[in-house]
Scaffold this active site. Sequence first.
Site, PDB file in Angstrom:
ATOM      1  N   GLY A   1       0.810  -1.204   0.000  1.00 28.99           N
ATOM      2  CA  GLY A   1       0.000   0.000   0.000  1.00 28.99           C
ATOM      3  C   GLY A   1       0.841   1.251   0.000  1.00 28.99           C
ATOM      4  O   GLY A   1       1.706   1.432   0.861  1.00 28.99           O
TER       5      GLY A   1
ATOM      6  N   GLY B   1      -0.301   4.407   0.358  1.00 27.71           N
ATOM      7  CA  GLY B   1      -0.975   5.553   0.957  1.00 27.71           C
ATOM      8  C   GLY B   1      -0.081   6.234   1.969  1.00 27.71           C
ATOM      9  O   GLY B   1       1.145   6.079   1.962  1.00 27.71           O
ATOM     10  N   PHE B   2      -0.684   6.971   2.882  1.00 26.78           N
ATOM     11  CA  PHE B   2       0.107   7.717   3.855  1.00 26.78           C
ATOM     12  C   PHE B   2       0.976   6.794   4.709  1.00 26.78           C
ATOM     13  O   PHE B   2       2.164   7.052   4.915  1.00 26.78           O
ATOM     14  CB  PHE B   2      -0.814   8.534   4.766  1.00 26.78           C
ATOM     15  N   GLY B   3       0.410   5.704   5.219  1.00 31.71           N
ATOM     16  CA  GLY B   3       1.167   4.809   6.077  1.00 31.71           C
ATOM     17  C   GLY B   3       2.317   4.141   5.362  1.00 31.71           C
ATOM     18  O   GLY B   3       3.462   4.153   5.828  1.00 31.71           O
TER      19      GLY B   3
ATOM     20  N   GLU C   1     -18.165  17.571   2.432  1.00 30.04           N
ATOM     21  CA  GLU C   1     -17.364  18.263   1.436  1.00 30.04           C
ATOM     22  C   GLU C   1     -17.969  18.129   0.049  1.00 30.04           C
ATOM     23  O   GLU C   1     -18.030  19.110  -0.705  1.00 30.04           O
ATOM     24  CB  GLU C   1     -15.936  17.719   1.484  1.00 30.04           C
TER      25      GLU C   1
ATOM     26  N   ASP D   1      -5.748   2.802   8.518  1.00 30.74           N
ATOM     27  CA  ASP D   1      -7.167   2.499   8.729  1.00 30.74           C
ATOM     28  C   ASP D   1      -7.406   1.051   9.131  1.00 30.74           C
ATOM     29  O   ASP D   1      -8.399   0.747   9.791  1.00 30.74           O
ATOM     30  CB  ASP D   1      -7.962   2.772   7.445  1.00 30.74           C
TER      31      ASP D   1
ATOM     32  N   ALA E   1      -5.621  10.327   8.187  1.00 30.51           N
ATOM     33  CA  ALA E   1      -4.288  10.305   7.596  1.00 30.51           C
ATOM     34  C   ALA E   1      -3.192  10.372   8.648  1.00 30.51           C
ATOM     35  O   ALA E   1      -2.154   9.717   8.526  1.00 30.51           O
ATOM     36  CB  ALA E   1      -4.141  11.466   6.606  1.00 30.51           C
TER      37      ALA E   1
END
Length: 452
Positions: A12, A14-16, A176, A315, A326
């Site tokens: 992954g 993503g941020f992690g 949003e 997550d 995040a």
Amino acid sequence: MSARRPKVLVIGGGFGGLFCARRLGNVDVDVTLLDRAACHVFQPLLYQCATGTLSIGQISRSLREELADRDNVQTLLGEAIRLDPDARTVTARRPDETEYTLDYDYLVIAAGMRQSYFGHEEFAAWAPGMKTLDDALSIRRRVFAAFEIAETLPPGPERDGWLTFVVSGGGPTGVELAGQIRELATRALANEFHAIEPEEARVLLFDGGDRVLKSFAPKMAHRAGRTLEALGVELHFGVHVTDVRRDGVTVRPKGGGPDEEYAARTVLWTAGVEAVPFAKHAAKMLGADTDRSGRITVGPDLSVSGHPDVFVIGDLAGRDGLPGVAENAMQGGLHVAACIRRDLGMRGRKDFRYRDLGSAAYISRGHALLQAGPVKLTGKLGWLGWGFIHIAFLTGVQNRVSTVATWMATIARANRTDRTFILGGSGHPEEPYTWESPVHQGNHSTDDGQNA
């Protein structure tokens, strides 16, 4: 472990996953970062891509480019599909459906979550979520095409359906999106059509709670609700969307009462999340407990019980007090990298301690919420704080500069610079001239089956 350098496999980007790989750069390990898209996406700004403010390039960056200066970090394209914890291998699938195998000494699962339809996967055909770049482009196509199709129709129920937008879920993403669609209708599109009045577009937001943004302080959440209503968003609380069709939704009150039908040709789903398929498979293979959403139970150091070589972050990490934001993923990635470095130095691992850096949510131009400990900002101050935080965490200097420039232009003028949406029409049978996904052709209840 043998005398060779340990292999760290991160699943992954993503941020992690990105923060973990970065921190392990130039450490005495070999890192492989596996991602199904080979790019890092700044998910908090996906809705701005979906509604035409930002481009794909401004909220994403190639992982290969981002990690180019880390000589010990390799980026691979593929989707993890199988885990063998005994052999310490992960099987990945390429886009052409062929497979390859990767071995590891340390495994970091940072695969994230996907949209949950609570057992009604058929809803996905008509109600895209907001987790990937594909989702953002699908929503952009549906939103802008709705106004274009309405322009071709005479006044009446059919046109009204195309000018009605439903958002399921009152969390940050739902708020949003709802705010942006109304802002789009009242500003950017207001003077561009002849047969319709975009300002008359209805945006209906449905949520099972008693207010939007339940993770924020009640007073802030209520203020956000009033701002949305002033913008023209119709808020419906204490209800669940129980059916999504081609031409509308069914809504059921939680407290009982008759179902209500709403005609709408654009439905957006932000109501829940669940673990991606690989995470569910990994939990089974590791013998790990999971919660209702599929989050994997982890120990104090974010490793899986009985498997000190396997970490779960972001997550997917199931532990009390860890929110699906995040900041949790970033901090988890840095912590796991520190654990691996401490292992290499024959030192004991430390427990993970999440530091709540606050939450932010965009409502509309000049209105946002920022909550960080005792600091609670709304209105223009919240808006400025929101912008500063998001720019700080965007990857790449070029993305930061171009995003700020775009925001400034959007503030000064009503137009949206990235409104282009792509329809089919190449003549290829898998790319018909339609705003719908090809998988929905001829079967309007088909589950699209894609993983987030």
